[in-house]
Design a protein around this motif. Structure first.
Motif, mmCIF file in Angstrom:
data_model
loop_
_atom_site.group_PDB
_atom_site.id
_atom_site.type_symbol
_atom_site.label_atom_id
_atom_site.label_comp_id
_atom_site.label_asym_id
_atom_site.label_seq_id
_atom_site.Cartn_x
_atom_site.Cartn_y
_atom_site.Cartn_z
ATOM 1 N N GLU A 369 70.162 -4.317 -44.699
ATOM 2 C CA GLU A 369 70.227 -3.155 -45.084
ATOM 3 C C GLU A 369 69.716 -3.631 -46.289
ATOM 4 N N LEU A 370 69.487 -4.773 -46.884
ATOM 5 C CA LEU A 370 68.423 -5.348 -47.637
ATOM 6 C C LEU A 370 67.411 -5.010 -47.139
ATOM 7 N N VAL A 371 66.779 -5.256 -46.386
ATOM 8 C CA VAL A 371 65.528 -4.491 -45.678
ATOM 9 C C VAL A 371 65.447 -3.190 -46.542
ATOM 10 N N ARG A 372 66.227 -2.674 -46.345
ATOM 11 C CA ARG A 372 66.346 -0.981 -46.160
ATOM 12 C C ARG A 372 65.874 -0.734 -48.392
ATOM 13 N N GLN A 373 67.168 -1.986 -48.552
ATOM 14 C CA GLN A 373 67.076 -1.392 -50.255
ATOM 15 C C GLN A 373 66.057 -2.136 -50.438
ATOM 16 N N VAL A 374 65.063 -2.781 -50.048
ATOM 17 C CA VAL A 374 64.279 -3.295 -50.155
ATOM 18 C C VAL A 374 63.435 -2.463 -50.556
ATOM 19 N N TYR A 375 62.521 -2.100 -49.654
ATOM 20 C CA TYR A 375 61.761 -0.659 -49.029
ATOM 21 C C TYR A 375 61.938 0.189 -50.424
ATOM 22 N N GLN A 376 63.042 0.857 -50.220
ATOM 23 C CA GLN A 376 63.575 1.798 -51.499
ATOM 24 C C GLN A 376 63.769 1.973 -52.415
ATOM 25 N N LEU A 377 63.613 0.660 -52.792
ATOM 26 C CA LEU A 377 64.095 0.800 -54.917
ATOM 27 C C LEU A 377 62.568 0.062 -55.199
ATOM 28 N N GLU A 378 61.944 -1.315 -54.052
ATOM 29 C CA GLU A 378 60.201 -2.010 -54.665
ATOM 30 C C GLU A 378 59.137 -0.894 -53.495
ATOM 31 N N GLY A 379 59.562 -0.527 -52.780
ATOM 32 C CA GLY A 379 58.956 -0.289 -51.809
ATOM 33 C C GLY A 379 57.577 -1.011 -51.299
ATOM 34 N N LEU A 380 58.019 -1.986 -51.119
ATOM 35 C CA LEU A 380 57.698 -3.274 -50.164
ATOM 36 C C LEU A 380 58.540 -3.164 -48.952
ATOM 37 N N LYS A 381 57.465 -3.732 -47.686
ATOM 38 C CA LYS A 381 57.630 -3.562 -46.039
ATOM 39 C C LYS A 381 57.819 -4.700 -45.955
ATOM 40 N N MET A 413 52.984 -6.562 -41.266
ATOM 41 C CA MET A 413 52.351 -6.173 -40.270
ATOM 42 C C MET A 413 53.072 -5.714 -39.190
ATOM 43 N N MET A 414 54.448 -5.404 -39.087
ATOM 44 C CA MET A 414 55.292 -4.937 -38.935
ATOM 45 C C MET A 414 55.104 -3.362 -38.403
ATOM 46 N N PRO A 415 55.007 -2.925 -37.088
ATOM 47 C CA PRO A 415 54.512 -1.367 -36.792
ATOM 48 C C PRO A 415 55.237 -0.510 -37.246
ATOM 49 N N ASP A 416 54.855 0.999 -38.138
ATOM 50 C CA ASP A 416 55.652 1.990 -38.284
ATOM 51 C C ASP A 416 56.730 2.437 -37.842
ATOM 52 N N GLU A 417 56.549 2.346 -36.286
ATOM 53 C CA GLU A 417 57.851 3.034 -35.645
ATOM 54 C C GLU A 417 58.928 1.963 -35.635
ATOM 55 N N VAL A 418 58.277 0.406 -35.126
ATOM 56 C CA VAL A 418 59.482 -0.772 -35.869
ATOM 57 C C VAL A 418 59.777 -0.898 -36.942
ATOM 58 N N PHE A 419 59.392 -0.210 -38.466
ATOM 59 C CA PHE A 419 59.876 -1.134 -39.310
ATOM 60 C C PHE A 419 61.138 0.474 -39.631
ATOM 61 N N LYS A 420 60.985 1.572 -39.120
ATOM 62 C CA LYS A 420 61.203 2.797 -38.920
ATOM 63 C C LYS A 420 62.157 2.893 -38.433
ATOM 64 N N ALA A 421 62.913 2.225 -37.430
ATOM 65 C CA ALA A 421 63.476 1.965 -36.737
ATOM 66 C C ALA A 421 64.700 1.029 -37.264
ATOM 67 N N ILE A 422 64.126 0.139 -38.098
ATOM 68 C CA ILE A 422 65.627 -0.611 -38.679
ATOM 69 C C ILE A 422 65.737 0.059 -40.451
ATOM 70 N N LEU A 423 64.570 0.770 -40.949
ATOM 71 C CA LEU A 423 66.075 1.923 -41.964
ATOM 72 C C LEU A 423 66.967 2.642 -41.806
ATOM 73 N N GLN A 424 66.297 3.586 -40.544
ATOM 74 C CA GLN A 424 67.300 4.174 -39.890
ATOM 75 C C GLN A 424 68.995 3.832 -39.806
ATOM 76 N N GLY A 425 68.421 2.523 -39.323
ATOM 77 C CA GLY A 425 69.890 1.803 -39.040
ATOM 78 C C GLY A 425 70.200 1.591 -37.705
#
Length: 425
Positions: A369-381, A413-425
């Protein structure tokens, strides 16, 4: 002590019961004392950390040459820190009103290997390479180290192997740096290691060994193979003082960064630092550096997953590396791969047990949940383990006029597809 002995000894202990039930806990360390009293536990001094800082400076021209992404920083591997007002506001609105200011130390953006391990891991490889090169007469300390970027030097280093056991991030830093210098690089990866980290290592010419077991098995096998090689060097994440001082340089540099930004830390403006903890070397070394820089005005707090609270368990019981999370019935399974460690470093536990303010645990669901929140609010991966520090703010948010610093340990350095999967839950 056997597992049965441990379970019997602590069967009525309320904190151990909470840990066993995988409930989020906070333990304010009752062993804490002044740093003046505690520093003797470490067996290292400011001079040791300054020597590490000087070695990194000697290697900076080489680093800049072989890793062009470090050119802007002239070969110094360092991260920025950011004010995170949107995250602070969101936390306040959800029940954690922070009286001071919230910042994030962006080790997720460190060049070369993209995590806190780019500090200690790369440093340990460099100190070993320097020792060999000096002994061989390839360089002198006063030379320009860019001359190590030569076929002659790579040929020399190729006689030697460097190995490490890792859940992921330390393996990336050791493997990439070792291979770049010309060493035979070997990384022994636990079952928790992410596939993309294995793939990245192999793309750099690193030999990757995979195990079905956890971090402990990867380390044990890596050590055995390395000891059987007369030209083998094993990076011991659990006991290495080279790793530790490499991490500790971060504390001295943060003080310089704060001074440049006009930020003064004092008893009236205390610094609270939240450090995700696996085996303990990274956060332990950083905490030692912070204590050298700020003394008793900095308060270091360790964060661990509910299934892997190895450092909390070791320091609380006083058993350190003689107890594992499995001994109290935990699985050591967590999405926070860098923190999936069942048995803490005995060296770090003994060294830092009287310097750490507190320990707390966090559930996997909150990390995602925090991964998503930090990205949405601060744009940090950030990767899940890097968000563990944020969960600790709830415990110390009420401190007046504090500067809260979350140490974001990895993720860029997380690949975009890996990060996207976390963001989508």
């Amino acid at each position: 002590m056997t597992t049965n002995d441990i379970q019997h000894a602590f069967q009525d202990d309320p904190l151990i019961t909470q840990l066993r039930d995988a409930k989020p806990v906070l333990w304010r360390n009752d062993k804490l004392t002044t740093f003046e009293q505690a520093v003797s536990d470490v067996g290292l001094t400011l001079a040791d950390v300054e020597a590490a800082q000087a070695r990194l400076q000697r290697f900076a021209p080489y680093i800049e040459q072989v890793f062009p992404e470090t050119a802007a920083a002239k070969g110094i591997i360092e991260s920025a820190f950011y004010r995170t007002p949107k995250l602070q506001q969101a936390l306040s609105e959800s029940g954690t009103p922070i009286k001071g200011e919230l910042y994030l130390k962006a080790d997720n953006e460190l060049p070369i290997s993209g995590s806190i391990k780019a500090r200690g891991g790369i440093y340990e490889v460099l100190q070993y390479a320097e020792a060999l090169a000096l002994e061989q007469g390839l360089i002198r300390e006063t030379d320009d180290y860019r001359q190590l970027d030569s076929e002659e030097c790579r040929q020399f280093f190729s006689q030697y192997s460097i190995a490490v056991g890792s859940t992921g991030n330390l393996g990336l830093s050791i493997g990439i740096m070792s291979a770049k210098l010309g060493f035979q690089a070997q990384v022994h990866m636990s079952a928790d290691a992410k596939q993309w980290k294995k793939d990245k290592l192999r793309s750099h010419g690193v030999q990757v060994f995979e195990y079905e077991g956890d971090y402990g098995q990867a380390v044990e096998n890596g050590r055995k193979l390395s000891e059987a090689d007369p030209y083998g060097y094993f990076v011991d994440d659990e006991n290495s003082k080279h790793l530790f001082v490499g991490y500790a340089v971060a504390g001295l540099r943060l003080k310089q960064q704060f001074e440049q930004a006009g930020i003064e830390i004092s008893a009236d403006r205390p610094l609270y630092v939240y450090l995700p903890c696996g085996v303990g070397g990274g956060p332990g070394g950083v905490a030692f550096g912070l204590k050298l820089a700020f003394g008793d005005d900095v308060h270091c707090i360790f964060a661990e997953p509910v299934q892997s609270p190895c450092m909390l368990l070791g320091v609380y019981t006083g058993l350190h590396d003689q107890i594992s999370v499995q001994d109290i019935g935990l699985s050591n399974h967590t999405i926070a791969d860098g923190l999936a460690v069942g048995r803490a470093s005995g060296f770090v536990g003994h060294a830092m047990q009287r310097s750490l303010e507190a320990f707390y645990t966090v559930e996997d669901a909150l990390l995602n949940e925090l991964v998503r929140q930090v990205y949405q609010l601060e744009g940090l991966k950030l990767e899940p383990s890097a968000c563990a520090g944020i969960a600790g703010l709830q415990h110390f948010a009420e401190v007046d006029n504090a500067l809260h610093l979350v140490w974001a340990t990895g993720g860029n350095m997380m690949p975009d597809e890996v990060f996207k999967a976390i963001l989508q839950g």
